[in-house]
Design a protein around this motif. Structure first.
Motif, PDB file in Angstrom:
ATOM      1  N   ILE A 141       0.881  -1.165   0.000  1.00 39.38           N
ATOM      2  CA  ILE A 141       0.000   0.000   0.000  1.00 39.38           C
ATOM      3  C   ILE A 141       0.914   1.209   0.000  1.00 39.38           C
ATOM      4  O   ILE A 141       1.803   1.327   0.858  1.00 39.38           O
ATOM      5  CB  ILE A 141      -0.990   0.002   1.192  1.00 39.38           C
ATOM      6  CG1 ILE A 141      -1.886   1.227   1.101  1.00 39.38           C
ATOM      7  CG2 ILE A 141      -0.292  -0.121   2.532  1.00 39.38           C
ATOM      8  CD1 ILE A 141      -3.070   1.199   2.059  1.00 39.38           C
ATOM      9  N   LEU A 142       0.738   2.093  -0.975  1.00 42.43           N
ATOM     10  CA  LEU A 142       1.694   3.177  -1.160  1.00 42.43           C
ATOM     11  C   LEU A 142       1.050   4.330  -1.915  1.00 42.43           C
ATOM     12  O   LEU A 142       0.021   4.162  -2.566  1.00 42.43           O
ATOM     13  CB  LEU A 142       2.931   2.678  -1.903  1.00 42.43           C
ATOM     14  CG  LEU A 142       2.836   2.313  -3.394  1.00 42.43           C
ATOM     15  CD1 LEU A 142       4.230   2.023  -3.938  1.00 42.43           C
ATOM     16  CD2 LEU A 142       1.932   1.158  -3.677  1.00 42.43           C
ATOM     17  N   PRO A 143       1.661   5.517  -1.840  1.00 45.68           N
ATOM     18  CA  PRO A 143       1.135   6.649  -2.609  1.00 45.68           C
ATOM     19  C   PRO A 143       1.261   6.370  -4.099  1.00 45.68           C
ATOM     20  O   PRO A 143       2.218   5.738  -4.553  1.00 45.68           O
ATOM     21  CB  PRO A 143       2.048   7.814  -2.191  1.00 45.68           C
ATOM     22  CG  PRO A 143       2.641   7.389  -0.878  1.00 45.68           C
ATOM     23  CD  PRO A 143       2.787   5.911  -0.968  1.00 45.68           C
ATOM     24  N   ARG A 148       4.277   5.165  -9.333  1.00 45.76           N
ATOM     25  CA  ARG A 148       4.671   5.661 -10.651  1.00 45.76           C
ATOM     26  C   ARG A 148       6.200   5.725 -10.763  1.00 45.76           C
ATOM     27  O   ARG A 148       6.781   5.344 -11.797  1.00 45.76           O
ATOM     28  CB  ARG A 148       4.065   7.037 -10.888  1.00 45.76           C
ATOM     29  CG  ARG A 148       4.336   7.581 -12.275  1.00 45.76           C
ATOM     30  CD  ARG A 148       3.734   8.969 -12.477  1.00 45.76           C
ATOM     31  NE  ARG A 148       2.270   8.919 -12.530  1.00 45.76           N
ATOM     32  CZ  ARG A 148       1.477   9.342 -11.573  1.00 45.76           C
ATOM     33  NH1 ARG A 148       1.984   9.820 -10.441  1.00 45.76           N
ATOM     34  NH2 ARG A 148       0.169   9.281 -11.703  1.00 45.76           N
ATOM     35  N   SER A 149       6.867   6.182  -9.712  1.00 43.71           N
ATOM     36  CA  SER A 149       8.335   6.240  -9.720  1.00 43.71           C
ATOM     37  C   SER A 149       8.937   4.848  -9.840  1.00 43.71           C
ATOM     38  O   SER A 149       9.960   4.649 -10.511  1.00 43.71           O
ATOM     39  CB  SER A 149       8.841   6.921  -8.437  1.00 43.71           C
ATOM     40  OG  SER A 149       8.406   8.255  -8.373  1.00 43.71           O
ATOM     41  N   LYS A 153      11.270   2.769 -13.462  1.00 44.82           N
ATOM     42  CA  LYS A 153      12.522   2.009 -13.487  1.00 44.82           C
ATOM     43  C   LYS A 153      12.435   0.763 -14.362  1.00 44.82           C
ATOM     44  O   LYS A 153      13.422   0.064 -14.560  1.00 44.82           O
ATOM     45  CB  LYS A 153      12.915   1.623 -12.065  1.00 44.82           C
ATOM     46  CG  LYS A 153      13.136   2.807 -11.134  1.00 44.82           C
ATOM     47  CD  LYS A 153      13.383   2.356  -9.706  1.00 44.82           C
ATOM     48  CE  LYS A 153      13.503   3.552  -8.769  1.00 44.82           C
ATOM     49  NZ  LYS A 153      13.676   3.144  -7.347  1.00 44.82           N
ATOM     50  N   THR A 154      11.224   0.458 -14.849  1.00 44.92           N
ATOM     51  CA  THR A 154      11.042  -0.713 -15.702  1.00 44.92           C
ATOM     52  C   THR A 154      11.129  -0.305 -17.167  1.00 44.92           C
ATOM     53  O   THR A 154      11.050   0.877 -17.505  1.00 44.92           O
ATOM     54  CB  THR A 154       9.688  -1.384 -15.441  1.00 44.92           C
ATOM     55  OG1 THR A 154       8.636  -0.485 -15.823  1.00 44.92           O
ATOM     56  CG2 THR A 154       9.536  -1.744 -13.972  1.00 44.92           C
ATOM     57  N   GLU A 155      11.295  -1.294 -18.040  1.00 47.53           N
ATOM     58  CA  GLU A 155      11.419  -1.038 -19.466  1.00 47.53           C
ATOM     59  C   GLU A 155      10.202  -1.547 -20.223  1.00 47.53           C
ATOM     60  O   GLU A 155       9.546  -2.493 -19.793  1.00 47.53           O
ATOM     61  CB  GLU A 155      12.684  -1.717 -20.013  1.00 47.53           C
ATOM     62  CG  GLU A 155      13.984  -1.196 -19.415  1.00 47.53           C
ATOM     63  CD  GLU A 155      15.200  -1.869 -20.005  1.00 47.53           C
ATOM     64  OE1 GLU A 155      15.012  -2.798 -20.841  1.00 47.53           O
ATOM     65  OE2 GLU A 155      16.326  -1.497 -19.651  1.00 47.53           O
ATOM     66  N   GLY A 156       9.904  -0.922 -21.339  1.00 44.67           N
ATOM     67  CA  GLY A 156       8.829  -1.372 -22.206  1.00 44.67           C
ATOM     68  C   GLY A 156       7.463  -0.874 -21.771  1.00 44.67           C
ATOM     69  O   GLY A 156       7.311  -0.162 -20.773  1.00 44.67           O
ATOM     70  N   ASP A 157       6.448  -1.262 -22.546  1.00 42.91           N
ATOM     71  CA  ASP A 157       5.074  -0.903 -22.224  1.00 42.91           C
ATOM     72  C   ASP A 157       4.598  -1.643 -20.989  1.00 42.91           C
ATOM     73  O   ASP A 157       5.005  -2.782 -20.736  1.00 42.91           O
ATOM     74  CB  ASP A 157       4.150  -1.229 -23.401  1.00 42.91           C
ATOM     75  CG  ASP A 157       4.402  -0.339 -24.605  1.00 42.91           C
ATOM     76  OD1 ASP A 157       4.924   0.771 -24.411  1.00 42.91           O
ATOM     77  OD2 ASP A 157       4.098  -0.776 -25.727  1.00 42.91           O
ATOM     78  N   ILE A 158       3.723  -1.017 -20.236  1.00 38.07           N
ATOM     79  CA  ILE A 158       3.230  -1.571 -18.978  1.00 38.07           C
ATOM     80  C   ILE A 158       1.724  -1.737 -19.059  1.00 38.07           C
ATOM     81  O   ILE A 158       0.991  -0.767 -19.298  1.00 38.07           O
ATOM     82  CB  ILE A 158       3.586  -0.649 -17.794  1.00 38.07           C
ATOM     83  CG1 ILE A 158       5.102  -0.445 -17.709  1.00 38.07           C
ATOM     84  CG2 ILE A 158       3.039  -1.219 -16.483  1.00 38.07           C
ATOM     85  CD1 ILE A 158       5.513   0.695 -16.798  1.00 38.07           C
ATOM     86  N   ALA A 159       1.247  -2.953 -18.893  1.00 30.97           N
ATOM     87  CA  ALA A 159      -0.197  -3.210 -18.862  1.00 30.97           C
ATOM     88  C   ALA A 159      -0.725  -2.882 -17.477  1.00 30.97           C
ATOM     89  O   ALA A 159      -0.159  -3.314 -16.466  1.00 30.97           O
ATOM     90  CB  ALA A 159      -0.481  -4.667 -19.206  1.00 30.97           C
TER      91      ALA A 159
END
Length: 221
Positions: A141-143, A148-149, A153-159
């Protein structure tokens, strides 16, 4: 193996009967009625539609949270009651992991995000090879800005999947279509087939926050 999936963790009530190869029957209802009013009739109907009795199933996959406190308690109580009565095993599945299976055909990063309170969300990040889902992060559970931050750090499109997915926007984000955005018991079963079943006395909800009763107790301590 035949699994009955029961998900009462969110705004939908969903039940499904599945084998590893197919969904035999599924009903998902977005309703203003309480889950206690609808989930057992839905389970009865999916079993009838699949031509099965409760005694025919090999086990039950249950949504273990995060999610609605009341909804989770209702679903887990129902699962425990059925499993104890029939001497069947069960398995608790993270709601966020189950949601990721809704869009497991996406080869790459999947982010499951559910609205919590104010600017907080329940979130977890997964990787899919187009069939099997594996974890990148634990459920948290997080803001929303922190999530988003993390995704930056990940690569490519995100579903994106879950009722909080509209809180994330950007060129890299691909939102699940409406019919795949919320909880589905068939996805719960898909995740359940990858886990080890256990006795219903081990099934517990993962609320990730204190319940109101616990908050009241801590406040009076």
């Amino acid at each position: 193996m035949i699994l009955l999936g029961i998900d009462t963790s969110g705004k939908t009530a969903s039940a499904a009967v599945c084998t590893e190869a197919s969904v035999l029957a599924q009903t998902t209802v977005y309703t203003k009625l309480t889950h206690s009013q609808v989930i057992l009739p839905i389970c009865r109907d999916v079993l009838k539609n699949a031509g099965l009795e409760l005694s025919d199933i090999d086990g039950i996959a249950a949504a273990a949270g995060p999610g609605s406190y009341t909804g989770l308690r209702i679903g887990i109580a129902a699962v425990k009651g059925i499993c104890f009565a029939l001497n069947k095993p069960c398995v608790g599945i993270s709601t966020l992991e189950s949601l990721a299976y809704n869009v497991s055909l996406h080869k790459g990063v999947i982010c499951s995000v559910m609205a919590a309170r104010q600017e907080l969300v329940y979130g977890a990040v997964f990787q899919s090879d187009g069939r099997t889902v594996s974890r990148i992060t634990e459920d948290r559970i997080l803001p929303i800005d922190e999530l988003r931050s993390q995704l930056d750090k990940t690569e490519g499109d995100i579903a994106l999947v879950g009722d909080g997915s509209d809180r994330l926007t950007g060129e890299r984000f691909i939102a699940a279509p409406p019919h795949l955005r919320l909880q589905l018991a068939s996805s719960l079963c898909a995740a359940g087939f990858t886990k080890e079943m256990y006795s219903p006395d081990r099934l517990e909800a993962a609320y990730m926050e204190f319940t109101k009763a616990e908050k009241d107790l801590n406040g009076s301590a």
